[in-house]
Design a protein around this motif. Structure first.
Motif, PDB file in Angstrom:
ATOM      1  N   ARG A  69       0.827  -1.204   0.000  1.00 17.41           N
ATOM      2  CA  ARG A  69       0.000   0.000   0.000  1.00 17.41           C
ATOM      3  C   ARG A  69       0.861   1.253   0.000  1.00 17.41           C
ATOM      4  O   ARG A  69       1.952   1.285   0.577  1.00 17.41           O
ATOM      5  CB  ARG A  69      -0.893   0.013   1.250  1.00 17.41           C
ATOM      6  N   THR A  70       0.337   2.305  -0.622  1.00 22.48           N
ATOM      7  CA  THR A  70       0.965   3.618  -0.529  1.00 22.48           C
ATOM      8  C   THR A  70       0.997   4.044   0.934  1.00 22.48           C
ATOM      9  O   THR A  70       0.006   3.931   1.648  1.00 22.48           O
ATOM     10  CB  THR A  70       0.161   4.644  -1.346  1.00 22.48           C
ATOM     11  N   GLY A  71       2.132   4.550   1.346  1.00 23.75           N
ATOM     12  CA  GLY A  71       2.306   4.919   2.747  1.00 23.75           C
ATOM     13  C   GLY A  71       3.179   3.944   3.490  1.00 23.75           C
ATOM     14  O   GLY A  71       3.698   4.260   4.560  1.00 23.75           O
ATOM     15  N   ALA A  72       3.354   2.734   2.928  1.00 27.77           N
ATOM     16  CA  ALA A  72       4.280   1.720   3.427  1.00 27.77           C
ATOM     17  C   ALA A  72       4.346   1.671   4.952  1.00 27.77           C
ATOM     18  O   ALA A  72       3.473   1.085   5.590  1.00 27.77           O
ATOM     19  CB  ALA A  72       5.658   1.930   2.802  1.00 27.77           C
ATOM     20  N   GLU A  73       5.350   2.289   5.540  1.00 27.62           N
ATOM     21  CA  GLU A  73       5.599   2.171   6.986  1.00 27.62           C
ATOM     22  C   GLU A  73       4.386   2.579   7.816  1.00 27.62           C
ATOM     23  O   GLU A  73       4.038   1.922   8.799  1.00 27.62           O
ATOM     24  CB  GLU A  73       6.804   3.045   7.387  1.00 27.62           C
TER      25      GLU A  73
END
Length: 458
Positions: A69-73
């Motif tokens: 997903r976009t935003g990962a961490e």
């Protein structure tokens, strides 16, 4: 638009991961590595740092395969530990990339001033004892505007730029390494180790090893655009490019250390302003212009790293806006499929960071290392929790049970401790980077109190 297009292939993912790691440090600060540990010590430290970061990256890649997903961490921690821990990770990681954008702007001025000494212009004001010059400030802010414009044109444009600059850099870097190792004399690399006052080389080597968390970091560019992979590109392939990028960057750093140390006696090289450029300029007496070529290659290399920083920073803003920690309008994409509003918001804040000038660079880098260390620790805890939950295995998984993850956790703590503790020995009173962290935390606390994201349950 609220969803990104899927179009990035394997070559694009490697370019994002490797290009995000190797910037201008091999020219700007290589002398610090040699001066601290000597060529052999610096190479061994980077080898150890590379192994550590490759393991950390593999753990990171497994999380990417579990939650692409976009935003990962931010997404990884939010899903496992809740919205508030997720916000804290996303918020402080955003500070890290704002700081790195400011560093790239300052490094650009350092490199250009070596080619054109008058480019910095008159001094405007001082910050932490260092003057901020009009020309240098204009160049740094101009770079921020340029990469904001590029990222506003969509990820097709940014990934194409990234591939051209990364693979072009690899070709020229290989030529430099062959020249340095082929025409240099490795006897210039003696003594291989810098011995400190206590008669041991370990303190300098540990410091260089701890820098791996900064100079072997940046592979997250691939994780941040996992949503945008082309059809037919597996998550296993994305994970593989991330680990391969860390390995390739480690090999590059080790080879360039010996190429520079072999070109001229390294004790003399360390005293030069830009040791890598100085060494190659002296390698062939009839071709002193090689020094300028090295600087030009470093400037080109810096642009690809800067591009990845903006890509990551903008997507962190998008992810925080999707969960209402930031205004939801920042999650919207323009007609080109670019997060133009998020890019603008990130770039404006980075522009204010650039105003601090070169005097704030060391505190900013220490700040970045602390943010990364805390983030990596939380991510490894999340991965341990994911493993313990009995969730199905993803397309990519770190081999073995929990032991490799625990080892990675210990390595992160070792690498991050220097960034947090060493400033205490250099500062009179509280280190400025700690004040920066506290100020950013206060702003984040205000956002949490005001946002709907803090109260949302996902």
């Amino acid at each position: 638009m609220t969803r990104f297009r899927r179009h990035i292939g394997r070559l694009g993912y490697f370019a994002l991961a490797f290009g995000g790691i190797v910037g201008s440090g091999w020219v700007v600060v290589l002398g610090e590595w040699l001066g601290a540990a000597g060529p052999g010590g610096a190479a061994l430290a980077f080898a150890a740092g590379g192994l550590a970061m490759a393991l950390i990256c593999a753990c990171y890649a497994e999380l990417t395969a579990r939650m692409p997903r976009t935003g990962a961490e931010f997404v990884y921690v939010r899903e496992a530990l809740g919205p508030i821990p997720g916000f804290l990770v996303g918020w402080f990681l955003l500070l890290n990339f704002i700081g790195l954008a400011a560093f790239e702007g300052t490094a650009l001025v350092w490199l250009l001033s070596a080619l054109l000494p008058s480019v910095e212009g008159p001094a405007l004001y001082d910050v932490l004892g260092e003057p901020v010059h009009a020309g240098g400030l204009a160049l740094s802010l101009g770079g921020i505007v340029l990469f904001a414009w590029l990222n506003g044109r969509g990820s097709s444009a940014t990934v194409l730029f990234q591939k051209v600059m990364t693979y072009g850099f690899l070709a020229f870097a290989l030529m430099l390494i062959v020249l340095g190792l082929g025409l240099g004399d490795l006897s210039n690399a003696k003594p291989l180790f810098k011995v400190d006052d206590g008669g041991l080389p370990w303190s300098g080597m540990f410091w260089v090893f701890s820098l791996g968390i900064l100079f072997l970091n940046g592979f997250q560019g691939a994780a941040q655009v996992a949503e945008e992979r082309a059809h037919g590109v597996s998550l296993r392939a994305v994970a593989g490019t991330m680990v391969a990028a860390v390995a390739a960057a480690t090999v590059f750093y080790i080879l360039i250390i010996f190429a520079v140390a072999g070109a001229t006696p390294w004790n003399e090289t360390v005293a030069a302003g830009l040791p890598t450029a100085h060494a190659f300029g002296a390698l062939i007496p009839s071709a002193p212009w090689l020094a300028d070529v090295v600087i030009i290659i470093a400037i080109a290399s810096l642009t690809k790293t800067w591009n990845v920083i903006v890509i990551i920073g903008a997507r962190l803003v998008v992810a925080l806006a999707r969960d209402n920690f930031l205004p939801s309008s920042l999650a919207l994409l323009n007609v080109r499929g670019a997060p133009a509003r998020a890019v603008a918001a990130f770039s404006i804040v980075a522009g204010f960071a650039v105003l601090l000038g070169p005097g704030a660079i060391v505190p900013i880098l220490n700040l970045c290392a602390m943010c990364l260390a805390v983030t990596f620790v939380l991510l490894l805890i999340v991965l341990l929790k994911q493993r313990a939950s009995g969730a199905p295995d993803p397309e990519f998984k770190v081999p073995g049970n929990a032991l490799p993850i625990v080892i990675a956790l210990l390595l992160v703590l070792a690498m991050g401790s220097a960034a947090a503790v060493l400033p205490l020995f250099r500062a009179d009173g509280m280190p400025i980077e700690w004040f920066m962290m506290a100020g950013w935390a206060a702003i984040g606390f205000g956002l949490v109190r005001l946002s709907r994201g803090a109260r949302s349950v996902r």
